[in-house]
Design an enzyme around this catalytic site. Structure first.
Site, PDB file in Angstrom:
ATOM      1  N   HIS A 202       0.793  -1.240   0.000  1.00 15.04           N
ATOM      2  CA  HIS A 202       0.000   0.000   0.000  1.00 15.04           C
ATOM      3  C   HIS A 202       0.819   1.282   0.000  1.00 15.04           C
ATOM      4  O   HIS A 202       0.263   2.362  -0.155  1.00 15.04           O
ATOM      5  CB  HIS A 202      -0.939   0.036   1.215  1.00 15.04           C
ATOM      6  CG  HIS A 202      -0.255   0.394   2.500  1.00 15.04           C
ATOM      7  ND1 HIS A 202       0.432  -0.514   3.254  1.00 15.04           N
ATOM      8  CD2 HIS A 202      -0.140   1.579   3.162  1.00 15.04           C
ATOM      9  CE1 HIS A 202       0.928   0.078   4.325  1.00 15.04           C
ATOM     10  NE2 HIS A 202       0.602   1.356   4.297  1.00 15.04           N
TER      11      HIS A 202
HETATM   12  C1  UD1 Z   1      -2.122   5.893   5.355  1.00 11.93           C
HETATM   13  C2  UD1 Z   1      -0.864   6.500   5.960  1.00 11.93           C
HETATM   14  C3  UD1 Z   1       0.230   5.461   5.963  1.00 11.93           C
HETATM   15  C4  UD1 Z   1      -0.210   4.186   6.641  1.00 11.93           C
HETATM   16  C5  UD1 Z   1      -1.528   3.701   6.038  1.00 11.93           C
HETATM   17  C6  UD1 Z   1      -2.051   2.539   6.841  1.00 11.93           C
HETATM   18  C7  UD1 Z   1      -0.539   8.925   5.580  1.00 11.93           C
HETATM   19  C8  UD1 Z   1       0.209   9.936   4.804  1.00 11.93           C
HETATM   20  N1  UD1 Z   1      -0.384   7.644   5.184  1.00 11.93           N
HETATM   21  O1  UD1 Z   1      -1.811   5.547   4.020  1.00 11.93           O
HETATM   22  O2  UD1 Z   1       1.354   5.976   6.667  1.00 11.93           O
HETATM   23  O3  UD1 Z   1       0.774   3.205   6.457  1.00 11.93           O
HETATM   24  O4  UD1 Z   1      -2.489   4.753   6.090  1.00 11.93           O
HETATM   25  O5  UD1 Z   1      -2.967   1.778   6.124  1.00 11.93           O
HETATM   26  O6  UD1 Z   1      -1.216   9.256   6.520  1.00 11.93           O
HETATM   27  N2  UD1 Z   1      -9.094   4.450   0.972  1.00 11.93           N
HETATM   28  C9  UD1 Z   1     -10.357   3.936   0.866  1.00 11.93           C
HETATM   29  N3  UD1 Z   1     -11.011   3.616   2.040  1.00 11.93           N
HETATM   30  C10 UD1 Z   1     -10.477   3.797   3.261  1.00 11.93           C
HETATM   31  C11 UD1 Z   1      -9.196   4.344   3.342  1.00 11.93           C
HETATM   32  C12 UD1 Z   1      -8.502   4.669   2.182  1.00 11.93           C
HETATM   33  O7  UD1 Z   1     -10.881   3.735  -0.216  1.00 11.93           O
HETATM   34  O8  UD1 Z   1     -11.139   3.473   4.262  1.00 11.93           O
HETATM   35  C13 UD1 Z   1      -8.384   4.779  -0.297  1.00 11.93           C
HETATM   36  C14 UD1 Z   1      -8.781   6.142  -0.849  1.00 11.93           C
HETATM   37  O9  UD1 Z   1      -8.741   6.062  -2.230  1.00 11.93           O
HETATM   38  C15 UD1 Z   1      -7.621   7.007  -0.363  1.00 11.93           C
HETATM   39  C16 UD1 Z   1      -6.453   6.048  -0.456  1.00 11.93           C
HETATM   40  O10 UD1 Z   1      -6.987   4.799  -0.053  1.00 11.93           O
HETATM   41  O11 UD1 Z   1      -7.452   8.160  -1.143  1.00 11.93           O
HETATM   42  C17 UD1 Z   1      -5.282   6.410   0.405  1.00 11.93           C
HETATM   43  O12 UD1 Z   1      -5.682   6.599   1.764  1.00 11.93           O
HETATM   44  P1  UD1 Z   1      -4.752   7.522   2.720  1.00 11.93           P
HETATM   45  O13 UD1 Z   1      -5.317   7.474   4.098  1.00 11.93           O
HETATM   46  O14 UD1 Z   1      -4.530   8.842   2.123  1.00 11.93           O
HETATM   47  O15 UD1 Z   1      -3.358   6.805   2.657  1.00 11.93           O
HETATM   48  P2  UD1 Z   1      -2.957   5.315   2.964  1.00 11.93           P
HETATM   49  O16 UD1 Z   1      -2.289   4.771   1.760  1.00 11.93           O
HETATM   50  O17 UD1 Z   1      -4.109   4.568   3.535  1.00 11.93           O
HETATM   51  N1  UDP Z   2      -3.878  -5.540   8.782  1.00  9.90           N
HETATM   52  C1  UDP Z   2      -5.170  -5.986   8.977  1.00  9.90           C
HETATM   53  N2  UDP Z   2      -5.895  -6.368   7.889  1.00  9.90           N
HETATM   54  C2  UDP Z   2      -5.394  -6.336   6.622  1.00  9.90           C
HETATM   55  C3  UDP Z   2      -4.085  -5.868   6.443  1.00  9.90           C
HETATM   56  C4  UDP Z   2      -3.352  -5.464   7.532  1.00  9.90           C
HETATM   57  O1  UDP Z   2      -5.642  -6.050  10.107  1.00  9.90           O
HETATM   58  O2  UDP Z   2      -6.124  -6.689   5.692  1.00  9.90           O
HETATM   59  C5  UDP Z   2      -3.093  -5.120   9.952  1.00  9.90           C
HETATM   60  C6  UDP Z   2      -1.716  -5.711  10.064  1.00  9.90           C
HETATM   61  O3  UDP Z   2      -1.791  -7.006  10.633  1.00  9.90           O
HETATM   62  C7  UDP Z   2      -1.029  -4.708  10.953  1.00  9.90           C
HETATM   63  C8  UDP Z   2      -1.635  -3.400  10.494  1.00  9.90           C
HETATM   64  O4  UDP Z   2      -2.854  -3.727   9.829  1.00  9.90           O
HETATM   65  O5  UDP Z   2      -1.385  -4.916  12.307  1.00  9.90           O
HETATM   66  C9  UDP Z   2      -0.708  -2.705   9.559  1.00  9.90           C
HETATM   67  O6  UDP Z   2      -1.372  -1.641   8.962  1.00  9.90           O
HETATM   68  P1  UDP Z   2      -0.950  -1.053   7.550  1.00  9.90           P
HETATM   69  O7  UDP Z   2      -0.137  -2.037   6.808  1.00  9.90           O
HETATM   70  O8  UDP Z   2      -2.194  -0.549   6.933  1.00  9.90           O
HETATM   71  O9  UDP Z   2      -0.104   0.237   7.950  1.00  9.90           O
HETATM   72  P2  UDP Z   2       1.412   0.460   8.419  1.00  9.90           P
HETATM   73  O10 UDP Z   2       1.701  -0.416   9.569  1.00  9.90           O
HETATM   74  O11 UDP Z   2       2.291   0.188   7.242  1.00  9.90           O
HETATM   75  O12 UDP Z   2       1.427   1.910   8.760  1.00  9.90           O
END
Ligand code: UD1
Ligand code: UDP
Length: 355
Positions: A202
């Site tokens: 992601h």
């Molecule tokens: C965010 C965090 C990242 C973290 C990740 C955990 C920032 C800059 N990034 O990244 O550090 O590792 O969360 O998962 O804060 N979206 C949906 N539904 C949701 C959430 C997201 O569709 O419930 C999609 C949307 O298109 C959105 C995109 O995911 O624009 C990105 O979401 P965003 O929260 O901006 O960044 P993450 O990649 O989730």
């Molecule tokens: N995770 C989850 N369901 C999923 C994918 C990840 O519960 O489908 C959990 C994973 O086990 C870990 C956390 O989400 O505990 C990690 O989150 P993510 O990878 O979104 O963010 P990051 O840690 O890179 O910020």
């Protein structure tokens, strides 16, 4: 002591499962949970509150993810209003997301103390939005709760001993969570092969660059012809791969929707090894004694690479296959469990806040 906790992204809900439970059982604390709304799909948000018994947020600011400045600015304004009303003693934030920075900045400007859980981590890559968020959050925090000695060392190197803050090596709050839920795993509602690689993807650096994403997606497809690959796919990535052909019609390239934490624990426990760009999953691989290939150029969790449990492979297919072969052909020599504390991070944080 009144604590306002600001969270908004999946890994923060998982961390709160440990700390909010500890806060709830300690009469010295009153907690007000503020969900910024950054993650909003049921399987990215509600599922964690439901299955992990996290207290329901008192406020949901409904700031969905958007451009960085827009999202952070909207959160800043909305969190500020909550802090003005609630008048907490401390604002607690986790990790390195835009929700983290907005919470810390709103509090600091109102002269409210800031506690940062997962302080001191560095990738030394300023192109990562997370690196910007964590450096700024650390600098304006009063309590820096570090998960490791390396994280403490980063802060000391950056001169934090000269700032009016306290630095504690408390261990990793995700270790508390992993130990608490390790016997509570739930099989996901999908047909799973007997042996599989668990993958997640992601990060902005892997998904924003289409050619890098295609390279990785093709590699997952190729790996699945050796060993099935199961990918609970982040919605960000789901949106980017819809037009890719790799993996289509391949029954061993198993792309599923994001799962709850208990299902994720099951997948980690039952997989052969992990391939990921997730921060949290790198450590869970270690907690559940699985090797991990990290599809990034650097990691904040350097200890895992140092000990040989994790290999940084970037997006390069030959590096990925080399590491896959190495880990699959050398069964585990045994994992230690001394990194990142002892699973009592939550109680250390509360003790430090009360001191
Ligand atoms: C965010 C965090 C990242 C973290 C990740 C955990 C920032 C800059 N990034 O990244 O550090 O590792 O969360 O998962 O804060 N979206 C949906 N539904 C949701 C959430 C997201 O569709 O419930 C999609 C949307 O298109 C959105 C995109 O995911 O624009 C990105 O979401 P965003 O929260 O901006 O960044 P993450 O990649 O989730
Ligand atoms: N995770 C989850 N369901 C999923 C994918 C990840 O519960 O489908 C959990 C994973 O086990 C870990 C956390 O989400 O505990 C990690 O989150 P993510 O990878 O979104 O963010 P990051 O840690 O890179 O910020």
């Amino acid at each position: 002591m009144k604590v306002v906790t600001v969270l908004g992204a999946r890994p923060q809900f998982i961390k709160a499962a440990a700390l909010s439970r500890a806060i709830k059982s300690d009469t010295a604390f009153e907690e007000v949970i503020v969900h910024t709304g950054q993650h909003y799909d049921d399987n990215m948000s509600d599922i964690f509150f439901d299955q992990m018994g996290i207290p329901r947020p008192h406020f949901n600011l409904a700031v969905k993810s958007s451009r960085h400045g827009q999202m952070t600015g909207q959160m800043l304004e909305a969190v500020e209003a909550v802090i003005l009303d609630e008048k907490p003693d401390v604002v607690l934030v986790y990790g390195d997301t835009n929700s983290t920075l907005a919470g810390a900045l709103a509090a600091r400007k109102l002269h409210i103390k800031v506690a940062h859980v997962e302080a001191g981590l560095r990738s030394f890559n300023m192109r990562m939005p997370e690196e910007v968020n964590r450096i700024l959050t650390d600098r304006i925090s009063d309590y820096l709760f570090c998960p490791s000695q390396d994280a403490v060392n980063n802060l000391v190197r950056e001169g934090f001993r000269n700032y009016p803050c306290v630095i504690h090596d408390v261990g990793d709050i995700m270790k508390d969570v992993a130990l608490y839920y390790r016997d509570k795993a739930v099989k996901p509602d999908v047909s799973l092969p007997g042996s599989f690689v668990l993958a997640t993807l992601h990060r902005a650096e892997n998904t924003n660059d289409k050619s890098r994403l295609i390279e990785l997606w093709n590699t997952f497809d190729e790996i699945s012809r050796i060993v099935p690959v199961v990918i609970p796919l982040h919605p960000r990535t789901r949106a980017m791969v819809t037009d890719l052909t790799a993996g289509r019609g391949n029954a061993n390239f198993i792309v599923i929707d994001p799962v709850g934490y208990l299902q994720m624990v099951y997948l980690v426990q039952h997989c052969d090894l992990v391939i990921t760009d997730s921060g949290g999953l790198q450590k869970e691989a270690y907690y559940f004694k699985k090797y991990c290939l990290t599809i990034r150029e650097e990691t904040e969790w350097t200890e895992l690479v140092g000990r040989g449990y994790n290999m940084l492979v970037g997006s390069n297919a030959s590096k990925i296959f080399g590491a896959l072969h190495k880990f699959r052909s050398n069964p585990s020599k045994g994992f230690d469990d001394d990194l990142y504390g002892d699973g009592k991070t939550a109680s250390r944080i509360l003790a430090a806040l009360k001191a």
